[in-house]
Design a protein around this motif. Structure first.
Motif, PDB file in Angstrom:
ATOM      1  N   PRO A 215       0.901  -1.310   0.028  1.00 55.80           N
ATOM      2  CA  PRO A 215      -0.022  -0.061   0.015  1.00 55.80           C
ATOM      3  C   PRO A 215       0.957   1.146   0.056  1.00 55.80           C
ATOM      4  O   PRO A 215       1.938   1.535   0.615  1.00 55.80           O
ATOM      5  CB  PRO A 215      -0.890  -0.029   1.292  1.00 55.80           C
ATOM      6  N   SER A 216       0.464   2.261  -0.680  1.00 60.80           N
ATOM      7  CA  SER A 216       1.273   3.602  -0.855  1.00 60.80           C
ATOM      8  C   SER A 216       1.230   4.257   0.428  1.00 60.80           C
ATOM      9  O   SER A 216       2.190   5.107   0.787  1.00 60.80           O
ATOM     10  CB  SER A 216       0.426   4.388  -1.729  1.00 60.80           C
ATOM     11  N   ASP A 217       0.440   4.063   1.501  1.00 61.72           N
ATOM     12  CA  ASP A 217       0.757   4.479   2.733  1.00 61.72           C
ATOM     13  C   ASP A 217       1.284   3.877   3.848  1.00 61.72           C
ATOM     14  O   ASP A 217       1.274   4.018   5.061  1.00 61.72           O
ATOM     15  CB  ASP A 217      -0.716   5.008   3.543  1.00 61.72           C
ATOM     16  N   PHE A 218       1.948   2.700   3.231  1.00 62.76           N
ATOM     17  CA  PHE A 218       2.592   1.907   4.434  1.00 62.76           C
ATOM     18  C   PHE A 218       3.686   2.429   5.001  1.00 62.76           C
ATOM     19  O   PHE A 218       3.913   2.192   6.310  1.00 62.76           O
ATOM     20  CB  PHE A 218       3.302   0.499   3.584  1.00 62.76           C
ATOM     21  N   LEU A 219       4.613   3.365   4.576  1.00 69.87           N
ATOM     22  CA  LEU A 219       5.629   4.034   5.110  1.00 69.87           C
ATOM     23  C   LEU A 219       4.891   4.665   6.449  1.00 69.87           C
ATOM     24  O   LEU A 219       5.633   4.678   7.484  1.00 69.87           O
ATOM     25  CB  LEU A 219       6.424   5.088   4.187  1.00 69.87           C
ATOM     26  N   GLU A 220       3.984   5.414   6.367  1.00 73.60           N
ATOM     27  CA  GLU A 220       3.340   6.244   7.564  1.00 73.60           C
ATOM     28  C   GLU A 220       2.370   5.624   8.352  1.00 73.60           C
ATOM     29  O   GLU A 220       2.704   5.165   9.515  1.00 73.60           O
ATOM     30  CB  GLU A 220       2.904   7.512   6.982  1.00 73.60           C
ATOM     31  N   ARG A 221       1.178   5.071   7.645  1.00 71.64           N
ATOM     32  CA  ARG A 221       0.276   4.252   8.491  1.00 71.64           C
ATOM     33  C   ARG A 221       0.791   3.038   8.695  1.00 71.64           C
ATOM     34  O   ARG A 221       0.410   2.489   9.823  1.00 71.64           O
ATOM     35  CB  ARG A 221      -1.076   4.292   7.543  1.00 71.64           C
ATOM     36  N   GLY A 222       1.498   2.337   8.108  1.00 69.15           N
ATOM     37  CA  GLY A 222       1.888   0.947   8.353  1.00 69.15           C
ATOM     38  C   GLY A 222       3.417   1.321   9.166  1.00 69.15           C
ATOM     39  O   GLY A 222       3.883   0.089   9.628  1.00 69.15           O
ATOM     40  N   GLY A 223       3.853   2.382   9.631  1.00 74.40           N
ATOM     41  CA  GLY A 223       4.928   2.416  10.405  1.00 74.40           C
ATOM     42  C   GLY A 223       6.278   1.997   9.732  1.00 74.40           C
ATOM     43  O   GLY A 223       7.205   2.289  10.493  1.00 74.40           O
ATOM     44  N   ALA A 224       6.320   1.675   8.421  1.00 73.52           N
ATOM     45  CA  ALA A 224       7.697   1.292   7.895  1.00 73.52           C
ATOM     46  C   ALA A 224       8.715   2.339   7.851  1.00 73.52           C
ATOM     47  O   ALA A 224       9.683   1.817   7.802  1.00 73.52           O
ATOM     48  CB  ALA A 224       7.270   0.774   6.535  1.00 73.52           C
ATOM     49  N   GLY A 225       8.302   3.607   7.964  1.00 74.57           N
ATOM     50  CA  GLY A 225       9.208   4.427   7.834  1.00 74.57           C
ATOM     51  C   GLY A 225      10.177   4.446   9.121  1.00 74.57           C
ATOM     52  O   GLY A 225      11.411   5.019   8.970  1.00 74.57           O
ATOM     53  N   LEU A 226       9.767   3.948  10.383  1.00 72.03           N
ATOM     54  CA  LEU A 226      10.496   3.745  11.150  1.00 72.03           C
ATOM     55  C   LEU A 226      11.869   2.867  11.154  1.00 72.03           C
ATOM     56  O   LEU A 226      12.641   2.871  11.968  1.00 72.03           O
ATOM     57  CB  LEU A 226       9.638   3.260  12.750  1.00 72.03           C
ATOM     58  N   GLY A 227      11.816   1.958  10.065  1.00 72.25           N
ATOM     59  CA  GLY A 227      12.772   1.346   9.765  1.00 72.25           C
ATOM     60  C   GLY A 227      14.128   2.028   9.165  1.00 72.25           C
ATOM     61  O   GLY A 227      14.884   1.499   9.268  1.00 72.25           O
ATOM     62  N   LEU A 228      13.694   3.425   8.977  1.00 71.86           N
ATOM     63  CA  LEU A 228      15.061   4.200   8.534  1.00 71.86           C
ATOM     64  C   LEU A 228      15.523   4.725   9.740  1.00 71.86           C
ATOM     65  O   LEU A 228      15.867   6.083   9.595  1.00 71.86           O
ATOM     66  CB  LEU A 228      14.385   4.955   7.478  1.00 71.86           C
ATOM     67  N   ARG A 229      16.068   4.303  10.569  1.00 70.49           N
ATOM     68  CA  ARG A 229      16.889   4.630  11.742  1.00 70.49           C
ATOM     69  C   ARG A 229      17.789   3.530  12.045  1.00 70.49           C
ATOM     70  O   ARG A 229      17.753   2.500  12.035  1.00 70.49           O
ATOM     71  CB  ARG A 229      15.789   4.969  12.966  1.00 70.49           C
ATOM     72  N   PRO A 230      18.932   4.134  12.645  1.00 67.36           N
ATOM     73  CA  PRO A 230      20.180   3.257  13.120  1.00 67.36           C
ATOM     74  C   PRO A 230      19.730   2.056  13.967  1.00 67.36           C
ATOM     75  O   PRO A 230      20.120   1.097  13.726  1.00 67.36           O
ATOM     76  CB  PRO A 230      21.114   4.205  13.801  1.00 67.36           C
ATOM     77  N   GLU A 231      18.799   2.363  14.828  1.00 67.90           N
ATOM     78  CA  GLU A 231      18.612   1.733  15.997  1.00 67.90           C
ATOM     79  C   GLU A 231      17.668   0.335  15.353  1.00 67.90           C
ATOM     80  O   GLU A 231      17.523  -0.655  15.930  1.00 67.90           O
ATOM     81  CB  GLU A 231      17.854   2.323  17.151  1.00 67.90           C
TER      82      GLU A 231
END
Length: 319
Positions: A215-231
Motif C-alpha cells: 500500500p502507498s501509505d505503508f511508510l506512514e500508516r504502516g509505520g515502515a518509515g521507522l525502519g529508517l533509523r540506526p536503531e
C-alpha cells in the motif's frame, strides 16, 4: 615512501568524509522517520529494556497480545486488524523489544526466550492472565517461545505466516542483515545502512509483499518509515541472528505446546514456505489453513481474513 604515505592519508580522508556524509544523511532520515511515525502508546520500563505498547478495547474482555515480525512494529496490526477486533477483545499491541520505540539493553535480549520473558514481564505488570497470542512472522516464533515459557498461561495461539522451524533458504529481502560483528553493525547503522535501505525500499517492499502490491501509505500508516533509523537496522540484524534460535524450541513443541490454536499462511508467501513452516504444526494440535493468492504480509493485505482467523482461534481458547 612519502608518496605511499600521502596516498594512504588521502584514502583515509576520503573514507572519513564518506562516513561523515553517510552519518549526516542517516540522522536526517531518522529524524524524518520519527516525525512521520511518532510514538503512539505507553513506554513501560522493564528488566532488560522497555516495551512500547497500546492497550485497546474493553478491559474486561478476553486479552490478545499482538506481536509483529522482523523489521516491523505495532503499526503492522494497527494498520487495519485492531479496528476489526478491539470491540470484542482487549488488545495489547506491542513494539517487540528493540523494535519501533521499544528498547533492548543488550544484544542478547534479542534471543527468542529473552523477548518472551520481557513480554511476559509487561503482561504481569498489566495484570493480564491467560492471554491469547497473535504472532506474525518472527512474532510467531516469539509467541511460540512465550507459550513454551509458560505452557499453562496461554489461552490460544493465532499464528500468521509464522517462523516455526529453521529456515534453510533465507529470502532475498533479508540480504544485508547477516552482520555478525557488533562493531560492523554499529558502523553501518550510523553511516550508510539507512540511506541504502531508503534507496532500496521499493524493491524490498516488493519482495516482502509478493505477489500482492504494497500500500502507498505503508511508510506512514504502516509505520515502515521507522525502519529508517540506526536503531532499527541494529534491531533487525540482531533479530535476524536470533531467529536461528527457533531450532532450540522445536524439540519442545510436542510436550510444551498446550494451548489450542492455528496457523494461517498465504499460499504465495515468498518469505516463509507454508508447507515447511505451517503444515507441520498440525502434528502439535494447531490447525493449518492457507489463503490462495496471498503473500507474507497478511495483517496488511488480508486484515478481514486475519481477524476472522483470530476470532476462530479465540473460540478454541481454554478456560
Amino acid at each position: 615512501m612519502q608518496i605511499v604515505l600521502l596516498i594512504l592519508v588521502a584514502l583515509i580522508l576520503v573514507a572519513g568524509l564518506g562516513l561523515l556524509a553517510g552519518n549526516r544523511k542517516t540522522r536526517a532520515l531518522a529524524e524524518e522517520a520519527r516525525r512521520s511515525v511518532p510514538m503512539a502508546g505507553t513506554l513501560a520500563e522493564l528488566p532488560g529494556g522497555a516495551i512500547h505498547y497500546l492497550d485497546l478495547g474493553p478491559r474486561d474482555a478476553p486479552a490478545l497480545v499482538m506481536i509483529h515480525g522482523l523489521g516491523g512494529q505495532m503499526h503492522h496490526f494497527t494498520y487495519a486488524m485492531t479496528g476489526l477486533l478491539q470491540g470484542d477483545f482487549r488488545l495489547i499491541v506491542i513494539d517487540r523489544p528493540g523494535c519501533g520505540y521499544s528498547r533492548r539493553d543488550d544484544p542478547g535480549a534479542a534471543e527468542l526466550p529473552e523477548q518472551a520473558r520481557m513480554i511476559w514481564a509487561l503482561l504481569d505488570r498489566l495484570d493480564i492472565a491467560r492471554p491469547g497470542l497473535v504472532g506474525h512472522s518472527l512474532g510467531g516464533a516469539v509467541a511460540l517461545a512465550m507459550a513454551l515459557e509458560r505452557p499453562d498461561a496461554v489461552s490460544c495461539l493465532a499464528l500468521l505466516a509464522p517462523l516455526t522451524r529453521p529456515d534453510d533458504t533465507p529470502a532475498p529481502a533479508f540480504d544485508g542483515l547477516d552482520v555478525p560483528r557488533i562493531w560492523q553493525r554499529n558502523l553501518l547503522a550510523h553511516t550508510w545502512a539507512v540511506p541504502m535501505a531508503r534507496a532500496g525500499a521499493i524493491e524490498t517492499l516488493g519482495l516482502v509483499f509478493h505477489p500482492e502490491p504494497w500500500p502507498s501509505d505503508f511508510l506512514e500508516r504502516g509505520g515502515a518509515g521507522l525502519g529508517l533509523r540506526p536503531e532499527a537496522f541494529i534491531a533487525s540484524v540482531e533479530d535476524y541472528a536470533a531467529a536461528d534460535g527457533i531450532a532450540a524450541l522445536c524439540p519442545d513443541y510436542a510436550t510444551g505446546l498446550k494451548a489450542p490454536g492455528g496457523v494461517l499462511f498465504g499460499v504465495e508467501d515468498a518469505i516463509l514456505d507454508p508447507q515447511v513452516q505451517g503444515r507441520p504444526m498440525e502434528e502439535f494440535g494447531l490447525q493449518f489453513s492457507a489463503l490462495p493468492g496471498r503473500g507474507h504480509m497478511l495483517p496488511i493485505t488480508a486484515p478481514t481474513e486475519c481477524a476472522a482467523f483470530v476470532r476462530r482461534m479465540a473460540g478454541r481458547r481454554t478456560a
